[in-house]
Write an enzyme that holds these catalytic residues in place. Structure first.
Site, PDB file in Angstrom:
ATOM      1  N   HIS A  23      44.751  47.739  43.805  1.00 45.11           N
ATOM      2  CA  HIS A  23      45.065  46.686  42.824  1.00 45.11           C
ATOM      3  C   HIS A  23      43.811  45.884  42.473  1.00 45.11           C
ATOM      4  O   HIS A  23      43.478  45.705  41.293  1.00 45.11           O
ATOM      5  CB  HIS A  23      46.147  45.756  43.388  1.00 45.11           C
ATOM      6  CG  HIS A  23      46.539  44.657  42.453  1.00 45.11           C
ATOM      7  ND1 HIS A  23      47.573  44.782  41.553  1.00 45.11           N
ATOM      8  CD2 HIS A  23      46.029  43.399  42.268  1.00 45.11           C
ATOM      9  CE1 HIS A  23      47.683  43.665  40.857  1.00 45.11           C
ATOM     10  NE2 HIS A  23      46.763  42.808  41.274  1.00 45.11           N
ATOM     11  N   GLU A  24      43.115  45.417  43.490  1.00 41.98           N
ATOM     12  CA  GLU A  24      41.913  44.614  43.249  1.00 41.98           C
ATOM     13  C   GLU A  24      40.786  45.463  42.666  1.00 41.98           C
ATOM     14  O   GLU A  24      39.961  44.961  41.887  1.00 41.98           O
ATOM     15  CB  GLU A  24      41.459  43.944  44.549  1.00 41.98           C
ATOM     16  CG  GLU A  24      42.488  43.007  45.171  1.00 41.98           C
ATOM     17  CD  GLU A  24      42.961  41.916  44.231  1.00 41.98           C
ATOM     18  OE1 GLU A  24      42.218  41.567  43.282  1.00 41.98           O
ATOM     19  OE2 GLU A  24      44.070  41.399  44.427  1.00 41.98           O
ATOM     20  N   HIS A  27      41.055  45.404  38.943  1.00 40.16           N
ATOM     21  CA  HIS A  27      40.438  44.197  38.371  1.00 40.16           C
ATOM     22  C   HIS A  27      38.910  44.313  38.380  1.00 40.16           C
ATOM     23  O   HIS A  27      38.242  43.975  37.392  1.00 40.16           O
ATOM     24  CB  HIS A  27      40.849  42.966  39.186  1.00 40.16           C
ATOM     25  CG  HIS A  27      42.282  42.580  39.055  1.00 40.16           C
ATOM     26  ND1 HIS A  27      42.920  42.443  37.839  1.00 40.16           N
ATOM     27  CD2 HIS A  27      43.218  42.262  39.999  1.00 40.16           C
ATOM     28  CE1 HIS A  27      44.180  42.077  38.038  1.00 40.16           C
ATOM     29  NE2 HIS A  27      44.383  41.967  39.338  1.00 40.16           N
TER      30      HIS A  27
END
Length: 367
Positions: A23-24, A27
């Site tokens: 997920h990170e 980003h």
């Protein structure tokens, strides 16, 4: 084999760690693509137990509280919120707030998108190695005098649709039937090469999730067909979309009262399920990771301030208005969103303790 508690803790750390990292990473990669400097990439919160700086100037951290993570963007604060010292340290053209609303939206949306991509790849990997389950809605046995028996269902039937909604896995049948106790369901089955439709009224039963509907059937054994890479990716995409829709439908049923909110779980339940999946083998653990990756991506897209979806909602308003929402509106929104998340976390944790393994263990001690 590892004892239950160590296995559960290790499985939980692996599952959550991978999901948060991906997920990170979404980003992070989007920020790099859009020209935003990333100051820190952290898995876990609190004081870092491991850290290091890469050649781009990003500090990579491993926090001691393994319940999430974050990516710290350069210039994530607006000029109004930053002190003169902080503003003086900003690198021109590399701040997050200095990018267009479209670029900021891409960076924020990339996290949930990465979780959906991970789910697709994990499902595809399972379909290429273990195989895709086929014929998972076959009826293996029918309980005597049950709702299914009264409606005329027989062992050997294959359920193809419920109220004209196609199903291809036995779990889909269970999810559809459980919140519909006492409600007629049109069950389309394939029997001896011919299709017929039967009307079944699920019986009401009590279990850990509250009152649920049951048909009184057992699923037949599914076979597994290995797929080529292209077909596996296509099937993984369909599986991810199917789970996304089922999750949204389940949330809608909880909101309307058709489904018990006792099914809502938090970190403790995820840990328990991770341990159970690990005991069943790598395939079960990877499948669970894929399902949870969909849930994490979907949760982060909900239009709740603090979450990625809340930020996207603010960016959409900014794009329509031509300027950001007033700071007070955003501040109140973030406060409300934070309060809502805390309330959901406490409620889910209460379910974990009361309805999960911990609650059952305590009940046995007291009983």
């Amino acid at each position: 084999m590892l004892p239950s508690l160590p296995r559960t803790l290790i499985a939980f750390a692996v599952v959550l760690g991978v999901l948060v990292f991906i997920h990170e990473l979404g980003h992070y990669l989007a920020a790099r693509w859009r020209g935003v400097h990333v100051e820190a990439f952290s898995i876990g919160f609190g004081r870092p137990i491991l850290k290091g700086i890469d050649r781009h100037g990003t500090e990579w951290r491993l926090g001691w509280i393994p319940l999430g993570g974050y990516v710290k963007m350069h210039g994530q604060e607006t000029p109004e919120d930053a002190s003169p010292e902080v503003r003086a340290s900003w690198q021109e053209g590399r701040t997050f707030h200095g990018k267009s609303v479209g670029s900021r939206a891409i960076v924020v949306a990339a996290g949930p998108v990465a979780n959906f991509v991970l789910a697709i790849l994990l499902f595809a990997g399972l379909f290429m190695t273990i195989g895709q389950p086929v014929g998972g809605t076959g009826v293996g046995a029918v309980v005597e005098a049950s709702a299914a028996a009264q409606a005329g269902l027989r062992a050997g039937d294959e359920i193809t649709a419920l109220d004209n909604q196609k199903v291809n896995r036995f779990e889909q049948v269970q999810r559809y039937v459980q919140p519909r106790a006492g409600q007629p369901i049109a069950v389309r089955v394939l029997r001896d090469g011919a299709e017929l439709t039967l009307t079944v009224v699920p019986e009401m039963r009590e279990n850990a999730q509250g009152k649920v509907g049951v048909l009184g059937i057992q699923g037949g054994a599914a076979r597994f067909d290995r797929l080529d890479p292209i077909s596996a990716l296509a099937a993984g995409t369909v599986q991810t979309a199917d789970i996304t829709w089922q999750t949204l439908a389940g949330i809608g049923e909880m909101i309307t009262g058709q489904r018990s909110t006792k099914e809502l779980g938090g970190p403790i339940r995820i840990a328990e399920i991770s341990g159970e999946a690990a005991s069943l083998g790598l395939g079960a653990l990877v499948n669970l990771m894929a399902v949870l990756s969909v849930s994490l991506g979907l949760l982060n897209l909900f239009p709740i301030p603090v979450l990625d979806g809340g930020h996207l909602m603010f960016y959409a308003a900014e794009a329509i208005r031509g300027r950001p929402l007033p700071p007070k509106v955003q501040e109140y929104g973030f406060r409300a969103g934070f309060a809502l998340l805390i309330a959901l976390f406490l409620f889910a944790s209460r379910n974990d303790i009361v309805e999960g393994g911990i609650g059952k263990f305590v009940a046995r001690l007291l009983g």
